[in-house]
Design a protein around this motif. Structure first.
Motif, PDB file in Angstrom:
ATOM      1  N   LEU A   1       2.453   0.373 -10.237  1.00  0.00           N
ATOM      2  CA  LEU A   1       1.550   0.353  -9.082  1.00  0.00           C
ATOM      3  C   LEU A   1       1.512   1.732  -8.435  1.00  0.00           C
ATOM      4  O   LEU A   1       0.444   2.257  -8.116  1.00  0.00           O
ATOM      5  CB  LEU A   1       2.005  -0.698  -8.072  1.00  0.00           C
ATOM      6  N   TRP A   2       2.688   2.299  -8.214  1.00  0.00           N
ATOM      7  CA  TRP A   2       2.797   3.665  -7.691  1.00  0.00           C
ATOM      8  C   TRP A   2       3.825   4.437  -8.503  1.00  0.00           C
ATOM      9  O   TRP A   2       4.846   3.877  -8.911  1.00  0.00           O
ATOM     10  CB  TRP A   2       3.229   3.661  -6.212  1.00  0.00           C
ATOM     11  N   LYS A   3       3.565   5.714  -8.708  1.00  0.00           N
ATOM     12  CA  LYS A   3       4.523   6.588  -9.363  1.00  0.00           C
ATOM     13  C   LYS A   3       5.477   7.174  -8.316  1.00  0.00           C
ATOM     14  O   LYS A   3       5.113   7.325  -7.149  1.00  0.00           O
ATOM     15  CB  LYS A   3       3.797   7.711 -10.101  1.00  0.00           C
ATOM     16  N   THR A   4       6.677   7.508  -8.777  1.00  0.00           N
ATOM     17  CA  THR A   4       7.667   8.093  -7.869  1.00  0.00           C
ATOM     18  C   THR A   4       7.100   9.337  -7.183  1.00  0.00           C
ATOM     19  O   THR A   4       7.305   9.545  -5.984  1.00  0.00           O
ATOM     20  CB  THR A   4       8.951   8.455  -8.643  1.00  0.00           C
TER      21      THR A   4
ATOM     22  N   GLU B   1       0.846  -1.191   0.000  1.00  0.00           N
ATOM     23  CA  GLU B   1       0.000   0.000   0.000  1.00  0.00           C
ATOM     24  C   GLU B   1       0.886   1.247   0.000  1.00  0.00           C
ATOM     25  O   GLU B   1       2.029   1.217   0.465  1.00  0.00           O
ATOM     26  CB  GLU B   1      -0.918  -0.001   1.216  1.00  0.00           C
ATOM     27  N   LEU B   2       0.371   2.354  -0.486  1.00  0.00           N
ATOM     28  CA  LEU B   2       1.177   3.568  -0.610  1.00  0.00           C
ATOM     29  C   LEU B   2       1.782   3.977   0.728  1.00  0.00           C
ATOM     30  O   LEU B   2       2.984   4.281   0.813  1.00  0.00           O
ATOM     31  CB  LEU B   2       0.329   4.701  -1.186  1.00  0.00           C
ATOM     32  N   ALA B   3       0.978   3.972   1.785  1.00  0.00           N
ATOM     33  CA  ALA B   3       1.504   4.340   3.103  1.00  0.00           C
ATOM     34  C   ALA B   3       2.581   3.368   3.549  1.00  0.00           C
ATOM     35  O   ALA B   3       3.583   3.766   4.165  1.00  0.00           O
ATOM     36  CB  ALA B   3       0.369   4.384   4.125  1.00  0.00           C
ATOM     37  N   GLY B   4       2.393   2.078   3.239  1.00  0.00           N
ATOM     38  CA  GLY B   4       3.389   1.076   3.597  1.00  0.00           C
ATOM     39  C   GLY B   4       4.688   1.268   2.826  1.00  0.00           C
ATOM     40  O   GLY B   4       5.778   1.160   3.385  1.00  0.00           O
ATOM     41  N   VAL B   5       4.578   1.565   1.522  1.00  0.00           N
ATOM     42  CA  VAL B   5       5.779   1.792   0.716  1.00  0.00           C
ATOM     43  C   VAL B   5       6.541   3.008   1.237  1.00  0.00           C
ATOM     44  O   VAL B   5       7.778   2.995   1.333  1.00  0.00           O
ATOM     45  CB  VAL B   5       5.409   1.970  -0.774  1.00  0.00           C
ATOM     46  N   ARG B   6       5.831   4.047   1.588  1.00  0.00           N
ATOM     47  CA  ARG B   6       6.491   5.232   2.157  1.00  0.00           C
ATOM     48  C   ARG B   6       7.212   4.897   3.459  1.00  0.00           C
ATOM     49  O   ARG B   6       8.338   5.362   3.694  1.00  0.00           O
ATOM     50  CB  ARG B   6       5.461   6.338   2.393  1.00  0.00           C
ATOM     51  N   ARG B   7       6.565   4.087   4.297  1.00  0.00           N
ATOM     52  CA  ARG B   7       7.224   3.706   5.558  1.00  0.00           C
ATOM     53  C   ARG B   7       8.461   2.860   5.287  1.00  0.00           C
ATOM     54  O   ARG B   7       9.464   2.968   6.004  1.00  0.00           O
ATOM     55  CB  ARG B   7       6.248   2.959   6.470  1.00  0.00           C
ATOM     56  N   VAL B   8       8.389   2.001   4.268  1.00  0.00           N
ATOM     57  CA  VAL B   8       9.557   1.189   3.907  1.00  0.00           C
ATOM     58  C   VAL B   8      10.700   2.098   3.448  1.00  0.00           C
ATOM     59  O   VAL B   8      11.857   1.929   3.861  1.00  0.00           O
ATOM     60  CB  VAL B   8       9.186   0.167   2.816  1.00  0.00           C
ATOM     61  N   ILE B   9      10.391   3.068   2.592  1.00  0.00           N
ATOM     62  CA  ILE B   9      11.407   4.005   2.110  1.00  0.00           C
ATOM     63  C   ILE B   9      12.021   4.778   3.272  1.00  0.00           C
ATOM     64  O   ILE B   9      13.236   5.004   3.328  1.00  0.00           O
ATOM     65  CB  ILE B   9      10.782   4.982   1.087  1.00  0.00           C
ATOM     66  N   ALA B  10      11.187   5.171   4.225  1.00  0.00           N
ATOM     67  CA  ALA B  10      11.661   5.964   5.363  1.00  0.00           C
ATOM     68  C   ALA B  10      12.391   5.128   6.413  1.00  0.00           C
ATOM     69  O   ALA B  10      13.042   5.684   7.302  1.00  0.00           O
ATOM     70  CB  ALA B  10      10.478   6.673   6.022  1.00  0.00           C
TER      71      ALA B  10
END
Length: 366
Positions: free
Chosen positions: A345-348, A267-276
């Motif tokens: 799935l998600w754009k940068t 999920e977008l929020a999950g991907v952001r947390r992974v990046i962070a």
């Protein structure tokens, strides 16, 4: 005593034969109705029933992808859609409505796979084949597509052990498993435990109601109170929503740095947390091939053709269901670019908002 037992055995045999004959008659009746309904040519009407709208994937990805592939395969075909919003009774009524509308096929992602079995039987009796999507519904389903769900759990568990490294023997992990009414949750847990047992101590394990983030937050808070902050070295969270709830509890509990936390669904929020770096990993399950398989199965069944599937699976009620199972992928900050971004799935730009700009640069996304 022997005479009584013989009478009981004879009676039991008679009951069994009666049941078998009834089942045979039912199967012939349903089969005949299905044969009569099969459309070799012309447009089909396909019912699509998805389970909930709390997880972003169903409305944002599964629904439009299934519709796209049905339209690609079947000119003039119509997809009639309903979302049960986590309500088992509502989904049962939705199946009844599809039967009343005389759709040709139903693609069904069950809220509760056991509770929906009676509705699947109704559809079968009406001559409407059911494709079980993502979750293996009970009852006489005609085909099934999902991910290799035990492998999902193994992917999560292997990632967690990799993150823990030498610390695996120095504390306890908390398991936040999925909702017990969802058969996938049991498969995720089974796969995870096959890897974790003997490698790390499980301090607390919870089956989280309806996969809700706030319930995961409550469970995580309970684990912190019970085990103590110093004992918790990692968290197995079965999906990204629950991972977010767990991370919120860990922050409130004074964890700094955060222990590794798993997730699932990208999920977008999950991907952001992974990046962070707040969430160690997610599981990327490419929805395109799953949706494509479901559409192909539905159109084939509507046309009276055999389903092209790579394997078969058994449910508690039905054996040898033609099935297509898709391999999941461990998603970490190291492969975001070549998985969810590359596949669209998600754009940068969606991931790398101002808050995550520095983390995105460090991960090579910008």
């Amino acid at each position: 005593m022997r005479t009584t037992m013989r009478r009981v055995a004879t009676a039991a045999t008679a009951v069994a034969m009666t049941a078998a004959l009834a089942a045979c008659g039912y199967a012939k009746e349903a089969g005949a109705q299905r044969e009569a309904k099969k459309k070799r040519t012309g447009p089909l009407t396909i019912g699509l029933l998805l389970p909930e709208d709390q997880t972003a994937r169903y409305e944002n990805f599964d629904r439009p992808l299934i519709v796209k592939h049905v339209k690609r395969l079947c000119e003039g075909c119509e997809v009639v859609y309903n979302n049960a919003k986590s309500d088992t009774s509502a989904q049962q009524q939705q199946v009844d409505s599809m039967i009343t509308k005389k759709v040709d096929v139903i693609i069904l992602d069950a809220v509760d796979s056991e509770a929906i079995a009676g509705s699947v039987r109704k559809a079968d009796k009406a001559g409407i084949p059911v494709v079980a999507y993502d979750r293996l519904a009970e009852g006489p389903v005609s085909a099934y597509t999902s991910f290799d769900n035990e492998e999902v759990g193994r992917v999560q568990a292997r990632s967690l052990l990799k993150a823990l490294g030498d610390k695996a023997g120095q504390g306890k992990i908390v398991m936040l498993n999925g909702w017990e009414a969802d058969p996938n949750a049991a498969l995720f847990k089974k796969g995870a435990l096959s890897v974790l047992k003997g490698k790390v101590e499980i301090g607390k394990s919870y089956d989280v109601d309806r996969w809700l983030a706030d319930k995961a937050n409550e469970s995580m808070n309970g684990a912190i109170s019970s085990l103590g902050r110093e004992e918790i070295i990692g968290v197995y969270a079965a999906n990204d929503g629950m991972a977010g709830g767990a991370i919120s509890a860990l922050r409130s509990g004074g964890f700094d740095p955060l222990p590794p936390v798993t997730g699932q669904d990208a999920e977008l929020a999950g991907v952001r947390r992974v990046i962070a770096g707040d969430q160690y990993m997610s599981v990327y399950k490419p929805y395109e091939p799953e949706a494509k398989a479901a559409a192909e199965m539905a159109v084939a069944l509507g046309r009276g053709r055999p389903v092209d599937a790579g394997t078969t699976v058994d449910s508690p009620t039905t054996q040898d269901i033609p099935s297509t199972l898709i391999t999941p992928i461990a998603l970490t900050k190291d492969n975001v670019a070549e998985t969810v971004v590359r596949d669209g799935l998600w754009k940068t730009g969606q991931i790398c908002t101002a808050k995550y700009a520095k983390a995105c640069r460090a991960a090579g996304l910008t």
